[in-house]
Design an enzyme around this catalytic site. Structure first.
Site, PDB file in Angstrom:
ATOM      1  N   HIS A   1     -73.544 -97.121 -62.272  1.00 56.34           N
ATOM      2  CA  HIS A   1     -74.864 -96.887 -62.857  1.00 56.34           C
ATOM      3  C   HIS A   1     -74.936 -96.619 -64.459  1.00 56.34           C
ATOM      4  O   HIS A   1     -74.363 -95.576 -64.815  1.00 56.34           O
ATOM      5  CB  HIS A   1     -75.294 -95.587 -62.226  1.00 56.34           C
ATOM      6  CG  HIS A   1     -75.449 -95.498 -60.619  1.00 56.34           C
ATOM      7  ND1 HIS A   1     -74.418 -95.520 -59.820  1.00 56.34           N
ATOM      8  CD2 HIS A   1     -76.683 -95.731 -60.057  1.00 56.34           C
ATOM      9  CE1 HIS A   1     -74.615 -95.637 -58.586  1.00 56.34           C
ATOM     10  NE2 HIS A   1     -76.116 -95.734 -58.660  1.00 56.34           N
TER      11      HIS A   1
ATOM     12  N   LEU B   1     -77.790 -85.704 -54.612  1.00 57.24           N
ATOM     13  CA  LEU B   1     -78.690 -85.126 -55.597  1.00 57.24           C
ATOM     14  C   LEU B   1     -79.161 -83.936 -55.166  1.00 57.24           C
ATOM     15  O   LEU B   1     -79.595 -83.472 -54.185  1.00 57.24           O
ATOM     16  CB  LEU B   1     -79.899 -86.224 -55.741  1.00 57.24           C
ATOM     17  CG  LEU B   1     -79.315 -87.520 -56.333  1.00 57.24           C
ATOM     18  CD1 LEU B   1     -80.688 -88.417 -56.479  1.00 57.24           C
ATOM     19  CD2 LEU B   1     -78.714 -87.546 -57.644  1.00 57.24           C
TER      20      LEU B   1
ATOM     21  N   ASN C   1     -86.432 -89.438 -67.821  1.00 50.16           N
ATOM     22  CA  ASN C   1     -86.487 -90.679 -68.250  1.00 50.16           C
ATOM     23  C   ASN C   1     -87.734 -91.355 -67.338  1.00 50.16           C
ATOM     24  O   ASN C   1     -87.935 -92.662 -67.827  1.00 50.16           O
ATOM     25  CB  ASN C   1     -85.405 -91.525 -68.209  1.00 50.16           C
ATOM     26  CG  ASN C   1     -84.719 -91.506 -66.751  1.00 50.16           C
ATOM     27  OD1 ASN C   1     -85.299 -91.432 -65.754  1.00 50.16           O
ATOM     28  ND2 ASN C   1     -83.450 -91.549 -66.660  1.00 50.16           N
TER      29      ASN C   1
ATOM     30  N   HIS D   1     -80.553 -98.769 -63.853  1.00 50.13           N
ATOM     31  CA  HIS D   1     -80.236 -97.546 -63.037  1.00 50.13           C
ATOM     32  C   HIS D   1     -78.603 -97.680 -62.548  1.00 50.13           C
ATOM     33  O   HIS D   1     -77.799 -96.888 -62.635  1.00 50.13           O
ATOM     34  CB  HIS D   1     -81.296 -97.175 -61.965  1.00 50.13           C
ATOM     35  CG  HIS D   1     -80.903 -96.147 -60.970  1.00 50.13           C
ATOM     36  ND1 HIS D   1     -80.944 -94.781 -61.293  1.00 50.13           N
ATOM     37  CD2 HIS D   1     -80.079 -96.372 -59.950  1.00 50.13           C
ATOM     38  CE1 HIS D   1     -80.407 -94.148 -60.336  1.00 50.13           C
ATOM     39  NE2 HIS D   1     -79.834 -95.086 -59.259  1.00 50.13           N
TER      40      HIS D   1
ATOM     41  N   GLU E   1     -81.350 -71.929 -46.567  1.00 48.07           N
ATOM     42  CA  GLU E   1     -80.057 -72.211 -45.754  1.00 48.07           C
ATOM     43  C   GLU E   1     -79.289 -73.350 -46.934  1.00 48.07           C
ATOM     44  O   GLU E   1     -78.189 -73.177 -46.725  1.00 48.07           O
ATOM     45  CB  GLU E   1     -80.277 -72.896 -44.602  1.00 48.07           C
ATOM     46  CG  GLU E   1     -80.793 -71.646 -43.597  1.00 48.07           C
ATOM     47  CD  GLU E   1     -82.405 -71.706 -43.769  1.00 48.07           C
ATOM     48  OE1 GLU E   1     -83.129 -72.483 -44.288  1.00 48.07           O
ATOM     49  OE2 GLU E   1     -83.074 -70.807 -42.929  1.00 48.07           O
TER      50      GLU E   1
ATOM     51  N   ASP F   1     -86.365 -66.792 -27.862  1.00 46.39           N
ATOM     52  CA  ASP F   1     -87.049 -67.739 -29.006  1.00 46.39           C
ATOM     53  C   ASP F   1     -87.107 -69.055 -28.732  1.00 46.39           C
ATOM     54  O   ASP F   1     -87.808 -69.835 -29.375  1.00 46.39           O
ATOM     55  CB  ASP F   1     -86.217 -67.425 -30.151  1.00 46.39           C
ATOM     56  CG  ASP F   1     -86.522 -66.152 -31.254  1.00 46.39           C
ATOM     57  OD1 ASP F   1     -87.518 -65.833 -30.836  1.00 46.39           O
ATOM     58  OD2 ASP F   1     -85.757 -65.885 -31.899  1.00 46.39           O
TER      59      ASP F   1
ATOM     60  N   HIS G   1     -84.793 -72.725 -31.624  1.00 46.16           N
ATOM     61  CA  HIS G   1     -83.833 -71.763 -32.146  1.00 46.16           C
ATOM     62  C   HIS G   1     -82.532 -71.860 -31.169  1.00 46.16           C
ATOM     63  O   HIS G   1     -81.373 -71.374 -31.750  1.00 46.16           O
ATOM     64  CB  HIS G   1     -84.299 -70.446 -32.015  1.00 46.16           C
ATOM     65  CG  HIS G   1     -85.399 -69.943 -33.009  1.00 46.16           C
ATOM     66  ND1 HIS G   1     -86.375 -70.911 -33.214  1.00 46.16           N
ATOM     67  CD2 HIS G   1     -85.320 -69.173 -34.165  1.00 46.16           C
ATOM     68  CE1 HIS G   1     -87.181 -70.112 -34.302  1.00 46.16           C
ATOM     69  NE2 HIS G   1     -86.582 -69.187 -34.921  1.00 46.16           N
TER      70      HIS G   1
HETATM   71  C1  LIG Z   1     -79.657 -86.770 -51.592  1.00 42.05           C
HETATM   72  C2  LIG Z   1     -79.460 -88.211 -52.200  1.00 42.05           C
HETATM   73  N1  LIG Z   1     -80.597 -89.019 -51.802  1.00 42.05           N
HETATM   74  C3  LIG Z   1     -80.374 -90.312 -52.621  1.00 42.05           C
HETATM   75  C4  LIG Z   1     -79.049 -90.865 -53.055  1.00 42.05           C
HETATM   76  C5  LIG Z   1     -79.274 -92.127 -53.645  1.00 42.05           C
HETATM   77  N2  LIG Z   1     -79.654 -92.231 -55.201  1.00 42.05           N
HETATM   78  C6  LIG Z   1     -79.089 -92.141 -56.082  1.00 42.05           C
HETATM   79  S1  LIG Z   1     -79.481 -92.213 -57.543  1.00 42.05           S
HETATM   80  C7  LIG Z   1     -81.145 -92.092 -56.985  1.00 42.05           C
HETATM   81  C8  LIG Z   1     -82.318 -92.116 -57.878  1.00 42.05           C
HETATM   82  C9  LIG Z   1     -82.351 -90.962 -58.818  1.00 42.05           C
HETATM   83  O1  LIG Z   1     -82.777 -91.139 -59.909  1.00 42.05           O
HETATM   84  P1  LIG Z   1     -82.917 -90.468 -61.205  1.00 42.05           P
HETATM   85  O2  LIG Z   1     -82.220 -88.951 -61.153  1.00 42.05           O
HETATM   86  O3  LIG Z   1     -83.944 -90.420 -62.032  1.00 42.05           O
HETATM   87  O4  LIG Z   1     -81.570 -91.332 -62.003  1.00 42.05           O
HETATM   88  P2  LIG Z   1     -81.799 -92.266 -63.158  1.00 42.05           P
HETATM   89  O5  LIG Z   1     -82.613 -93.369 -62.374  1.00 42.05           O
HETATM   90  O6  LIG Z   1     -82.432 -91.467 -64.100  1.00 42.05           O
HETATM   91  O7  LIG Z   1     -80.408 -92.571 -63.297  1.00 42.05           O
HETATM   92  C10 LIG Z   1     -81.108 -92.054 -55.824  1.00 42.05           C
HETATM   93  C11 LIG Z   1     -82.207 -92.084 -54.739  1.00 42.05           C
HETATM   94  C12 LIG Z   1     -78.397 -89.787 -53.685  1.00 42.05           C
HETATM   95  N3  LIG Z   1     -77.607 -90.270 -54.522  1.00 42.05           N
HETATM   96  N4  LIG Z   1     -78.405 -88.563 -53.065  1.00 42.05           N
END
Ligand SMILES: Cc1ncc(C[n+]2csc(CCOP(=O)(O)OP(=O)(O)O)c2C)c(N)n1
Length: 757
Positions: free
Chosen positions: A106, A196, A265, A344, A498, A556, A560
């Protein structure tokens, strides 16, 4: 210019409105620094004022002065814009080249965030590339971990042990530059990021650990724990729900030394985010109680520097965490592709890279960095000087408070106190002697209460189920934000968060100094799951207290009641899943979880998280001799044997009672069976073959019983064995009624044994 700083620098009473020349400032700085330190290092820097650039003085010393005097001198020093951008272009070039060479990766985020990273790493981040484990270093988290080449370039350029060949080997087997940053592989990588939103949450945990540790250990005039946590996040991190959980808690707890840079961005993988992410992000963070610096040009070094000075000012004043919103262009420097999703996640291609080299005025070959750029990036002299200054402070602290200093060293090393094993064994012996019949969640609280006294590093909490999870103990105080700052405590009310809790606990563990544990219902482990997985991958010592572990929770109902959770958690490599059957097994499980090695720095090799699966309902106490008690630590052991057994019943947790009942019933019918308790399958699997064969001898038919899905148990009973379990969801009714309804009974277990004989 920071007038206050200037006044203090000059120290001669001149008012802030007086005109002061750069030379005056320089002379005063050098004089003041000389008084404060005798060691003056060599490199020069350029000082900007009124558009004029002058070269004088020593930036290492200037920063040291700032450190010693507690002032912000960055305003006095500014590298020229052209110089800043060539330093940033070094990052851009390395990112383009490494991704191209790997034919994967990337480049967009590293190229877009290069300017922010350059200003942060060269002017603000307090780190020492020669010692990535320095306890009081600032923490840096790249939460948008797909931009890993940004971090690798930063580490390489600033002088960490990451040679250029590792960058050439980006994403290759056994390189120190894996696809996403991984803690324990690359020096200077503080946490593993890629999923992420979790890096940001780890950063919250690190900032929390820092704040608590400072409260616990600093003494007036001795600020030995005093660092910031910086995180980079992208749109993706902020779209993820966990970013809400963690940021909301960070704001509530006023974690002021947390400074986050938002890479605004406007692009994610699918294109322009405005079509699926149109939040008012600054407003959102203001709502959490953060300071928000809006509209910062992410490519303007002076603007970035000013924002960082401001953010650190907020931190120093204890005004809560700060979000710096930086407008950037993804893939900046790639003339035809920048600003689009094309940069990207794929190589730019040879032609675009060649065009970028021209656009960036970067006439060097792939992976070639000119010596002067290397020299300017070198963070070692400044880092060493910062660390030396801290070491002096720490030595003074150690002299004044030797016991606290020794304790802090132990805590940061992740070692248990001397004598812990013996004291824990004594507690286990006393527990066995008390022979109490209580719920295993209650047994867990008894263990927590005992261990919390032995281990001041135990830092508990719950996702708003404290009274159900029993993760508090008598006398424990909660962590709270107050007007005076964070109120120290050892129980964190994580709120109904959680996933956030689990990822924050990972950050606490990664920071060092604490052994975090937190509770929720087992069913909601699904919410936390990916953070559990990350703890296992990162080999972090974190303990999850999952109570209400089956249909045994009763009324519950199925929402649960865990059915598949024990089996599903056992699928996560390196996670130890304990499902103890009584007070003694619960105490042992806690001891085992605590004794998993802590992972510190690059020594992230053996440790890992543990999950304790605990009942809501009472579980009968089981008598054992000392040898049998010791055997619990082997993960599975013979709990009750028989002479010449014809079969083995394997059980866990609340179903051990059923196994013992079935053993009695079968004995009355002349069928001898052995009962094996298996509180932790992973630990049992790691025993030597002799132990495993002694517990589960070859040729003896086996039946497993657990109030959950049956699939995983065939590993132990084979296709000729039988499993008594529950392959449907539960029901809402009292626990006793449910066990009968689902035929989790002594009779059914006994019948299952007879069927396979
Ligand atoms: C939880 C999760 N879901 C999906 C992904 C796959 N993924 C990697 S980067 C991305 C997009 C991220 O966008 P952004 O944060 O704007 O990054 P940029 O395009 O600016 O590099 C995705 C969906 C991941 N790494 N983690």
């Amino acid at each position: 210019m920071n007038i206050n700083a200037r006044d203090k620098v000059l120290g001669d009473g001149r008012s802030q409105s007086e005109d002061v020349s750069v030379a005056d400032v320089a002379a005063a700085l050098v004089a003041a620094i000389s008084r404060l330190t005798h060691k003056i290092a060599a490199p020069t820097c350029k000082v900007a004022a009124g558009g004029k650039i002058q070269s004088f003085a020593n930036h290492v010393v200037a920063r040291r002065f700032r450190l010693l005097a507690g002032l912000s001198c960055e305003c006095l020093m500014s590298l020229s814009p052209a110089h800043d951008s060539s330093m940033a272009n070094a990052i851009r070039a390395l990112a383009m080249d490494a991704v191209q060479q790997a034919n994967s990766g990337h480049p967009g985020a590293p190229m877009g965030m290069a300017d922010i990273a350059t200003v942060l790493w060269t002017r603000h981040l307090r780190h020492n590339p020669a010692d990535s484990t320095w306890a009081d270093r600032d923490r840096f988290v790249l939460s948008n971990g797909h931009g890993s080449m940004l971090l690798y370039a930063l580490l390489h350029l600033s002088g960490y042990d990451l040679p250029i060949d590792e960058l050439k080997n980006f994403r290759q087997l056994h390189s120190r530059t894996p696809g996403h940053p991984e803690v324990g592989i690359t020096q200077g990588v503080e946490t593993t990021t890629g999923p992420l939103g979790q890096g940001l949450s780890n950063a919250v945990g690190m900032a929390l650990a820092e704040a608590l540790l400072a409260q616990e250990f600093n003494r007036p005039g001795h600020a030995v724990i005093d660092h910031c946590t910086y995180a980079f996040v992208g749109d993706g991190c902020l779209m993820e729900g966990i970013s809400h959980e963690a940021s909301s808690l960070a704001g509530t707890l006023k974690l002021s030394k947390l400074i986050v840079f938002y890479d605004d961005n406007g692009i994610s993988i699918d294109g322009e985010v405005k079509n699926w992410f149109a939040d008012d992000t600054p407003g959102r963070f203001e709502g959490y109680g953060w300071n928000v610096l809006r509209h910062v040009d992410g490519h303007d070094a002076a603007a970035l520097d000013a924002a960082m000075v401001q953010a650190r000012q907020f931190a120093a004043e204890g005004r809560g965490p700060t979000l710096v919103c930086c407008r950037t262009v993804i893939g900046k420097g790639a003339p035809n592709m920048a600003g689009t999703e094309k940069v990207h996640g794929s190589p730019l291609g040879k032609d675009e890279i060649a065009a970028a080299r021209v656009a960036l005025d970067w006439p060097y070959g792939p992976f070639e960095i000119p010596a002067d750029i290397y020299r300017d990036w070198d963070g070692k002299p400044r880092g060493q000087s910062l660390q030396d200054a801290w070491q002096q402070r720490f030595d003074a602290y150690a002299e004044a408070f030797p016991a606290q200093a020794a304790e802090l060293r132990r805590r940061l090393a992740g070692d248990l106190p001397a004598g812990f094993a013996e004291q824990a064994q004594a507690f286990i012996g006393a527990t066995a002697a008390r022979a109490e019949t209580v719920a295993s969640r209650k047994a867990s609280q008894l263990a927590i209460t005992a261990f919390a006294e032995l281990l001041p590093e135990l830092l508990g909490g719950s996702a708003d189920l404290t009274g159900s999870n029993y993760t508090d103990w008598k006398g424990v105080t909660p962590v709270r934000a107050t007007e005076q700052g964070l109120q120290f405590g050892r129980h964190i009310n994580y709120g109904v968060r959680e996933f956030g809790m689990a990822a924050i606990m990972n950050g606490v563990a990664l920071h060092g100094g604490y052994l975090p544990f937190g509770g929720t219902f087992l069913t909601f482990s699904d919410y936390s799951r990916n953070a559990l997985r990350m703890a296992a991958l990162m080999k972090q010592r974190v303990v999850h207290v999952f109570t209400h572990d089956s249909i045994g929770l009763g009324e519950d109902g199925p929402t649960h009641q865990s059915v598949e959770h024990a089996a599903s958690l056992r699928l996560i490599p390196n996670l130890h899943v304990w499902r103890p059957c009584d007070t003694t097994e619960t105490a042992l499980a806690w001891m085992a979880a605590v004794q998993r090695p802590a992972s510190v720095g690059l020594k992230v090799r053996e440790g890992g998280p543990s999950a304790l699966l605990l009942s809501r309902q009472n579980l009968p106490f089981v008598e054992r001799d000392a040898q049998t008690i010791a055997a619990i630590a082997r993960g599975a052991y013979v709990l009750r044997d028989a002479i010449e057994p014809r079969a083995v019943i394997i059980a866990t947790g609340s179903e051990v009672g059923l196994a013992l009942g079935a053993q009695e019933q079968l004995a009355a019918r002349g069928v001898a069976v052995r009962v094996v308790s298996m509180p932790c399958a992973e630990v049992f699997d790691a025993q030597d073959a002799a132990w495993r064969a002694a517990v589960l001898p070859k040729g003896l038919p086996r039946v497993a019983v657990e109030a959950g899905v049956t699939a995983g148990w065939y590993k132990y009973v084979g296709l000729d064995g039988a499993v008594v379990g529950l392959d449907t969801f539960g029901e809402s009714a009292p626990a006793g009624v449910l066990f009968k309804h689902f035929e989790l009974t002594v009779e059914r277990v006994a019948a299952a044994v007879e069927r396979i004989l």
